[in-house]
Design an enzyme around this catalytic site. Structure first.
Site, PDB file in Angstrom:
ATOM      1  N   LYS A   1       0.703  -1.083   0.100  1.00 15.22           N
ATOM      2  CA  LYS A   1      -0.052  -0.091  -0.071  1.00 15.22           C
ATOM      3  C   LYS A   1       0.911   1.152   0.089  1.00 15.22           C
ATOM      4  O   LYS A   1       0.538   2.374  -0.531  1.00 15.22           O
ATOM      5  CB  LYS A   1      -1.037  -0.203   1.336  1.00 15.22           C
ATOM      6  CG  LYS A   1      -1.771   1.526   1.389  1.00 15.22           C
ATOM      7  CD  LYS A   1      -2.643   1.040   2.614  1.00 15.22           C
ATOM      8  CE  LYS A   1      -1.694   1.983   3.889  1.00 15.22           C
ATOM      9  NZ  LYS A   1      -1.629   3.157   3.880  1.00 15.22           N
TER      10      LYS A   1
ATOM     11  N   CYS B   1      -5.401   8.296   9.140  1.00 17.70           N
ATOM     12  CA  CYS B   1      -5.823   7.640  10.569  1.00 17.70           C
ATOM     13  C   CYS B   1      -5.311   8.778  11.615  1.00 17.70           C
ATOM     14  O   CYS B   1      -4.346   9.459  11.504  1.00 17.70           O
ATOM     15  CB  CYS B   1      -4.866   6.533  10.850  1.00 17.70           C
ATOM     16  SG  CYS B   1      -5.466   5.015   9.891  1.00 17.70           S
TER      17      CYS B   1
ATOM     18  N   ARG C   1       1.715  14.521  12.532  1.00 19.50           N
ATOM     19  CA  ARG C   1       2.334  14.181  10.992  1.00 19.50           C
ATOM     20  C   ARG C   1       1.991  15.561  10.263  1.00 19.50           C
ATOM     21  O   ARG C   1       1.644  15.642   9.214  1.00 19.50           O
ATOM     22  CB  ARG C   1       1.696  13.218  10.255  1.00 19.50           C
ATOM     23  CG  ARG C   1       1.851  11.860  11.148  1.00 19.50           C
ATOM     24  CD  ARG C   1       1.182  10.686  10.015  1.00 19.50           C
ATOM     25  NE  ARG C   1      -0.212  10.614  10.070  1.00 19.50           N
ATOM     26  CZ  ARG C   1      -0.993   9.589   9.209  1.00 19.50           C
ATOM     27  NH1 ARG C   1      -0.007   8.596   8.863  1.00 19.50           N
ATOM     28  NH2 ARG C   1      -2.096   9.467   9.256  1.00 19.50           N
ATOM     29  N   PRO C   2       2.902  16.558  10.763  1.00 21.65           N
ATOM     30  CA  PRO C   2       3.046  17.938  10.218  1.00 21.65           C
ATOM     31  C   PRO C   2       3.383  17.878   8.759  1.00 21.65           C
ATOM     32  O   PRO C   2       4.380  17.380   8.464  1.00 21.65           O
ATOM     33  CB  PRO C   2       3.806  18.797  11.201  1.00 21.65           C
ATOM     34  CG  PRO C   2       4.594  17.924  11.710  1.00 21.65           C
ATOM     35  CD  PRO C   2       3.869  16.611  12.066  1.00 21.65           C
TER      36      PRO C   2
ATOM     37  N   ASP D   1       4.430   0.905  12.058  1.00 24.08           N
ATOM     38  CA  ASP D   1       3.177   0.137  11.569  1.00 24.08           C
ATOM     39  C   ASP D   1       3.099  -1.375  12.273  1.00 24.08           C
ATOM     40  O   ASP D   1       1.793  -1.730  11.614  1.00 24.08           O
ATOM     41  CB  ASP D   1       3.240   0.162  10.115  1.00 24.08           C
ATOM     42  CG  ASP D   1       2.715   1.534   9.289  1.00 24.08           C
ATOM     43  OD1 ASP D   1       2.375   2.519  10.217  1.00 24.08           O
ATOM     44  OD2 ASP D   1       2.809   1.770   8.188  1.00 24.08           O
TER      45      ASP D   1
END
Length: 419
Positions: free
Chosen positions: A22, A118, A123-124, A306
């Site tokens: 993915k 998500c 996560r800038p 992950d």
């Protein structure tokens, strides 16, 4: 809304096949924007995220044909034009933001809403914008929308404060058609970065050093179409290894890359799991007593964040005390509450999880709070006797292609139900 109903406690057996990655195919699809010729992607996974980014391209008047029978994706951007992208599409998935670099590179402008995905951390996007600015882009943010333009992108040296995968990918794509040489220092080293570089080089790009901390891109004037097969999904493969371990089953996993799996495999070896490689297949024998371990998530080649939730499920059933330190995302312990509902004994201290092993999980109704959390809950549910339900499985569909069908081939009892 749909949910999974799982009857666990069964010994699994058989073969399970890993899909294309993915996290590889999404930036590759975005990179097709760079050329006005047809690109063909083989063995594409049928995922919600793939569907979303294809819709993003269609909104730009790109011709996208998906043959789900033969798993072939044909993308032709000859007639595309730079438009304002749908806010709803961009907010559905963070990877949609990857169209920013190629749009800017090909058209000299782009207007993209802040990304979604998500809810596992901030996560800038500042690293993306800092890098594009170094290439000569003018940037403004208006009402949650990034407006960016450049008469001409000029190669430069960009140092990333953190080896961000998304920023590295956006900068590679932007620099591909820029004038001169671009150097990305402290670049992300993930295998998916290598795959993106192979894809772009196949189109006629000139990228060196992918997979290292220093990537050099020599700008070219034009790219052509290419045919490409993405790499296997190392996170999906790791999830199935954890499945064999947590259910104490012996299964064959088809479609793996030993080199890309090393950070994950090393931890399974440390626990005492039996794993045998046979080319692109592995046989995992989970019928062993495992040992507790300590994990710290880090950028590649460190342990991937992950895989953290799946390991937490597994370690919850390992006698003794294990610890997991999460350094990548500040909000990636949301699955802990759901695992506790199933009987796990986990304590959280800021970004450290302390896991004291229990004998078994308790079947329960739980919620997938994000993609990998959902995978962790599937593992937990399959390990314990009785019937469990997992809701909000749309998160799982974002990253695991037809997972219930694959698990059924292993003799797992799992059904998808409309709520």
């Amino acid at each position: 809304m749909q949910k999974f109903r799982i009857t666990g406690g069964l010994s699994l057996k058989g073969e399970i096949e890993v899909s294309s990655a993915k996290n590889s195919i999404l930036p590759i699809i975005a990179a097709t924007i760079l050329c006005d010729d047809e690109c063909v992607i083989e063995n594409f996974p049928i995922l919600e995220d793939v569907s979303v980014i294809c819709d993003v391209l269609r909104s730009l008047n790109v011709d996208v044909k998906a043959d789900v029978v033969d798993s072939i994706l044909k993308i032709n951007g000859k007639s595309m034009h730079s438009l304002n992208l749908s806010e709803n599409l961009i907010r559905k998935m963070r990877a949609s933001f990857l169209v920013l670099g190629p749009l800017l590179s090909r058209f000299g402008k782009a207007r993209v809403y802040m990304p979604g995905g998500c809810n596992i951390g901030l996560r800038p996007i500042d690293l993306h914008l800092k890098g594009l600015s170094a290439l000569g882009a003018d940037i403004s943010i208006v009402d949650g929308c990034v407006e960016i333009s450049a008469k001409k992108l000029i190669g430069s040296t960009v140092y990333l404060d953190f080896p961000s995968v998304g920023a590295t990918e956006n900068l590679i794509m932007a620099a591909t058609l820029a004038e001169g040489k671009t150097v990305i220092e402290n670049a992300a080293k993930e295998p998916e970065i290598i795959d993106l570089a192979i894809f772009i080089n196949g189109m006629g790009g000139d990228i060196e050093g992918a997979g290292t901390s220093r990537i050099v891109i020599h700008g070219v004037k034009k790219l052509k179409g290419v045919r490409h097969v993405p790499i296997y999904d190392r996170i999906e493969a790791g999830t199935y290894i954890a499945l064999a371990a947590i259910t104490k089953s012996k299964i064959k996993i088809k479609g793996v890359n030993e080199e890309y799996l090393r950070p994950i495999i090393s931890k399974f070896y440390e626990m005492g799991l039996k794993i045998n490689f046979d080319g692109s297949d592995i046989i995992v024998d989970g019928n062993v007593d495992l040992k507790p371990i300590n994990i710290k998530t880090l950028p590649h080649p460190g342990f991937p964040t992950d895989m953290q939730p799946q390991f937490m499920s597994l370690l919850s059933l390992v006698s003794g005390t294990s610890t997991i330190v999460e350094t990548i995302f500040e909000n990636r312990f949301m699955h802990v509450m759901e695992l506790r509902r199933m009987g796990a004994n986990i304590s959280i201290y800021d970004r450290v999880a302390v896991i004291d092993g229990v004998k078994s999980f308790v079947p329960s109704r739980v919620k997938a709070t994000d993609l990998r959390a959902g995978a962790a809950l599937i593992l937990a549910a399959l390990s314990c006797k009785g019937e469990s339900e997992i809701t909000d499985i749309y998160h799982i569909d974002r990253g695991y292609a037809q997972i219930e069908n694959k698990l059924k081939n292993l003799n797992a009892k799992i059904v998808r139900i409309d709520e």
